[in-house]
Scaffold this motif. Structure first.
Motif, PDB file in Angstrom:
ATOM      1  N   ALA A 268       0.730  11.416   2.199  1.00 26.03           N
ATOM      2  CA  ALA A 268       1.533  10.198   2.152  1.00 26.03           C
ATOM      3  C   ALA A 268       0.909   9.116   1.271  1.00 26.03           C
ATOM      4  N   GLY A 269      -0.251   9.373   0.675  1.00 22.38           N
ATOM      5  CA  GLY A 269      -0.877   8.407  -0.215  1.00 22.38           C
ATOM      6  C   GLY A 269      -1.975   7.585   0.421  1.00 22.38           C
ATOM      7  N   ILE A 270      -2.405   7.974   1.648  1.00 21.63           N
ATOM      8  CA  ILE A 270      -3.491   7.277   2.339  1.00 21.63           C
ATOM      9  C   ILE A 270      -4.669   8.238   2.406  1.00 21.63           C
ATOM     10  N   PRO A 271      -5.645   8.120   1.508  1.00 23.48           N
ATOM     11  CA  PRO A 271      -6.756   9.088   1.462  1.00 23.48           C
ATOM     12  C   PRO A 271      -7.499   9.158   2.794  1.00 23.48           C
ATOM     13  N   SER A 272      -7.539  10.346   3.380  1.00 22.71           N
ATOM     14  CA  SER A 272      -8.106  10.524   4.716  1.00 22.71           C
ATOM     15  C   SER A 272      -8.950  11.792   4.770  1.00 22.71           C
ATOM     16  N   VAL A 273      -9.927  11.782   5.670  1.00 24.81           N
ATOM     17  CA  VAL A 273     -10.743  12.966   5.931  1.00 24.81           C
ATOM     18  C   VAL A 273     -10.815  13.168   7.430  1.00 24.81           C
ATOM     19  N   ASP A 274     -11.136  14.391   7.837  1.00 19.40           N
ATOM     20  CA  ASP A 274     -11.223  14.695   9.261  1.00 19.40           C
ATOM     21  C   ASP A 274     -12.669  14.967   9.655  1.00 19.40           C
ATOM     22  N   ALA A 296     -12.362   7.836   0.901  1.00 21.86           N
ATOM     23  CA  ALA A 296     -11.328   7.969   1.932  1.00 21.86           C
ATOM     24  C   ALA A 296     -11.367   6.712   2.799  1.00 21.86           C
ATOM     25  N   ARG A 297     -10.199   6.122   3.041  1.00 25.58           N
ATOM     26  CA  ARG A 297     -10.164   4.901   3.854  1.00 25.58           C
ATOM     27  C   ARG A 297     -10.024   5.201   5.342  1.00 25.58           C
ATOM     28  N   VAL A 298      -9.557   6.397   5.665  1.00 31.52           N
ATOM     29  CA  VAL A 298      -9.269   6.728   7.056  1.00 31.52           C
ATOM     30  C   VAL A 298     -10.057   7.966   7.465  1.00 31.52           C
ATOM     31  N   LEU A 299     -10.669   7.892   8.637  1.00 31.62           N
ATOM     32  CA  LEU A 299     -11.351   9.036   9.240  1.00 31.62           C
ATOM     33  C   LEU A 299     -10.567   9.418  10.489  1.00 31.62           C
ATOM     34  N   VAL A 300     -10.106  10.665  10.538  1.00 29.98           N
ATOM     35  CA  VAL A 300      -9.389  11.167  11.707  1.00 29.98           C
ATOM     36  C   VAL A 300     -10.346  12.086  12.459  1.00 29.98           C
ATOM     37  N   ALA A 301     -10.669  11.724  13.690  1.00 29.89           N
ATOM     38  CA  ALA A 301     -11.777  12.392  14.375  1.00 29.89           C
ATOM     39  C   ALA A 301     -11.429  12.746  15.808  1.00 29.89           C
ATOM     40  N   THR A 302     -12.142  13.727  16.319  1.00 29.83           N
ATOM     41  CA  THR A 302     -12.144  13.991  17.751  1.00 29.83           C
ATOM     42  C   THR A 302     -13.321  13.223  18.352  1.00 29.83           C
ATOM     43  N   PRO A 389      -2.745  -0.092  -1.801  1.00 27.31           N
ATOM     44  CA  PRO A 389      -1.855   0.696  -2.659  1.00 27.31           C
ATOM     45  C   PRO A 389      -1.974   2.182  -2.322  1.00 27.31           C
ATOM     46  N   LEU A 390      -0.846   2.861  -2.380  1.00 27.93           N
ATOM     47  CA  LEU A 390      -0.858   4.291  -2.105  1.00 27.93           C
ATOM     48  C   LEU A 390      -1.560   5.033  -3.234  1.00 27.93           C
ATOM     49  N   ARG A 391      -2.349   6.026  -2.865  1.00 25.81           N
ATOM     50  CA  ARG A 391      -3.024   6.886  -3.849  1.00 25.81           C
ATOM     51  C   ARG A 391      -2.560   8.308  -3.606  1.00 25.81           C
ATOM     52  N   MET A 392      -1.514   8.676  -4.325  1.00 27.07           N
ATOM     53  CA  MET A 392      -0.937   9.991  -4.116  1.00 27.07           C
ATOM     54  C   MET A 392      -1.878  11.065  -4.645  1.00 27.07           C
ATOM     55  N   PRO A 393      -2.037  12.146  -3.893  1.00 32.66           N
ATOM     56  CA  PRO A 393      -2.926  13.218  -4.362  1.00 32.66           C
ATOM     57  C   PRO A 393      -2.361  13.868  -5.614  1.00 32.66           C
ATOM     58  N   ALA A 394      -3.241  14.289  -6.504  1.00 33.33           N
ATOM     59  CA  ALA A 394      -2.815  14.966  -7.722  1.00 33.33           C
ATOM     60  C   ALA A 394      -2.156  16.286  -7.362  1.00 33.33           C
ATOM     61  N   PRO A 395      -1.033  16.601  -8.024  1.00 30.46           N
ATOM     62  CA  PRO A 395      -0.378  17.876  -7.711  1.00 30.46           C
ATOM     63  C   PRO A 395      -1.260  19.050  -8.086  1.00 30.46           C
ATOM     64  N   GLU A 396      -1.214  20.049  -7.249  1.00 29.53           N
ATOM     65  CA  GLU A 396      -2.016  21.235  -7.541  1.00 29.53           C
ATOM     66  C   GLU A 396      -1.417  21.976  -8.723  1.00 29.53           C
ATOM     67  N   PRO A 397      -2.247  22.403  -9.684  1.00 27.55           N
ATOM     68  CA  PRO A 397      -1.703  23.118 -10.830  1.00 27.55           C
ATOM     69  C   PRO A 397      -1.096  24.448 -10.408  1.00 27.55           C
TER      70      PRO A 397
END
Length: 491
Positions: A268-274, A296-302, A389-397
């Motif tokens: 969705a354009g929100i750079p995140s890691v788990d 990454a601005r967001v960390l999704v964690a257990t 600002p949204l940072r959309m991931p680069a499309p995979e080739p």
């Protein structure tokens, strides 16, 4: 009003004060003010304080002050810090390293999930202070790769979390292997689940310092409880809460959901890691580094990250899934409002979770009026603040499509077909490259070289002109490499 004491007033050596100043740390926190005079004097200390209160420096400063690099010996550290998780051990070492370096001391970490060989090398080279998780440390002790008989200062950090994870038997064996007359520093938010037994057995006349009540929330933390009507509203709300410009940590109950949400946000354009238990140590380190440096601005964690992540300037913690018990709520929430900074905590509650969440918050000492919200509510917009600002991931080739190999016409009278290379293999003298399809025939069983079968292509025949060429050498039996093009011969 009494003036706030400085690090110098507390007895911290000048080289360490200079190191702290270089990192922007110019005045001690309350738990440091309380414990440093005793710990620097060599007394056993029992420190109780809320998460984010500055406990790591409270024991790092005495370690760096009281240990002597002149006593360094291979595989016999003089300082030991026990931590419940790899992430916490790594971050303790990062805090301790500059202070140790100012005194010429060496620090190394020991925990599972990474190659043991590097840890063995560091120990043999001589490490003054070891920051370790109990499991791997016991492994090295059993292998006689480390001895704790020279440990002068042993520190147990997050002792209550050690108990929650079932580590106390191992911790007991480890502390029993250190000299009985050594200094022990134990830091814990609570003294339940057997932590009190550790205190009684291993601390000698400890001086107790409790900066806050055991389960008190951080004063600079603002709590919000958002009731939502259903799963769709919750999904939109989570996306909105994650869209702010500062660092945010979102907590989930399961590893699968954490991984899934991180991918959804990134798409969705929100750079995140788990961050969760299914990741390798290298992946954990890589994701934490991305979160720390802003990639990454967001960390999704257990809950693995509830005590193991110490990152500055986390503006918001979101309990996407409310935790199971109140201590987990406080430790999760403690990832924000650290070191005197302010922060917000949001708990998202579905209708069927309202009763349990109300009990959980009461036990945690949180008094806040729930709000019924959607992603467009004014209270949500105000909390999110500036949207990044949204940072959309680069499309995979797209995968490259290999063009069919073109067979060059054979030279008359030559024992080589075309250019001598066909597919992925090279056709030898007198060998049909196309008939070999690289280096092996596809889908055909080995054929006797007695005489050619007129209804089947002979791998030793040169099909240009249809005449058989003598076989100059024994054909190779290697299989055709995966992905090598199949070339049909033209007779």
């Amino acid at each position: 009003m009494t003036a706030q004491p400085s690090f110098a007033d507390l007895g911290v050596p000048t080289p360490l004060i200079d190191s702290l100043t270089e990192r922007g740390i110019t005045s001690p926190f309350p738990i440091q003010v309380s414990t440093l005079p005793d710990s620097l004097a060599g007394r056993d200390v029992l420190g109780r304080g809320k998460t984010g209160s500055g406990k790591t420096l409270a024991f790092s400063i005495p370690l760096a002050t009281r240990l002597d690099p002149a006593t360094r010996r291979p595989s016999r550290p003089t300082g030991l810090v026990l931590a419940p998780t790899r992430e916490l051990a790594t971050q303790i070492a990062a805090t301790l390293q500059p202070l140790a370096a100012a005194r010429g001391l060496k620090v190394t970490t020991i925990f599972g999930g990474v190659a043991q060989s590097r840890q063995e090398t560091a120990l043999r080279a001589g490490a003054d202070i070891v920051v370790a998780c109990p499991g791997r440390l016991e492994d090295l002790m059993r292998q006689k790769l480390i001895s704790l008989d020279a440990v002068q200062i042993a520190v147990l950090d997050e002792a209550d979390h050690m108990a929650d994870l079932g580590f106390l038997p191992g911790v007991t064996r480890i502390l029993a292997a250190t000299p009985a007359d050594g200094q022990r520093l134990l830091f814990s938010a609570t003294l339940d689940n057997g932590v009190d037994k550790l205190v009684k057995r291993f601390l000698r006349n400890p001086v107790s310092h409790s900066v806050d009540e055991a389960n008190s929330p951080v004063a600079a933390m603002t709590h919000h409880v958002f009731h939502v009507a259903g799963a769709d509203v919750k999904k939109d709300l989570v996306l909105r809460l994650a869209s702010g410009s500062d660092r945010r940590i979102l907590f989930m109950r399961t590893k699968h959901q954490a991984r899934k949400l991180a991918r959804q946000l990134t798409t969705a354009g929100i750079p995140s890691v788990d961050l969760h238990g299914n990741l390798s140590q290298n992946a954990r380190d890589r994701n934490l580094a991305a979160f720390s440096d802003g990639t990454a601005r967001v960390l999704v964690a257990t809950d693995i990250a509830a005590r193991g992540v110490h990152v500055d300037d986390v503006g918001l913690v979101v309990h996407v899934d409310p935790p199971a018990e109140h201590k987990a709520y406080l430790h999760r929430s403690g990832r924000t409002a650290r070191a005197g900074s302010a922060g917000d905590v949001v708990t998202i509650v579905l209708p069927e979770q309202r009763s349990d969440t109300s009990v959980l918050l009461r036990k945690a000492g949180i008094k806040v009026a729930p709000q019924q919200v959607t992603a467009a509510s004014d209270s949500v917009t105000e909390l999110v603040g500036e949207v990044a600002p949204l940072r959309m991931p680069a499309p995979e080739p797209a995968p490259a499509r290999s063009a069919p190999a073109r067979q060059k016409p054979a030279r008359q009278g030559s024992g080589r077909q075309g250019s001598g290379r066909q597919g992925a293999g090279r056709s030898g003298s007198g060998r049909q490259g196309a008939g070999r399809q690289g280096t092996a025939r596809q889908g055909a069983a080995p054929q006797s070289a007695a005489k050619p079968n007129p209804g089947r292509q002979n791998p030793t025949a040169n099909t240009a002109g249809g005449s058989a060429a003598p076989r100059s050498r024994r054909p190779r039996r290697a299989g055709r490499p995966a992905g090598a093009p199949t070339v049909q011969s033209r007779g």
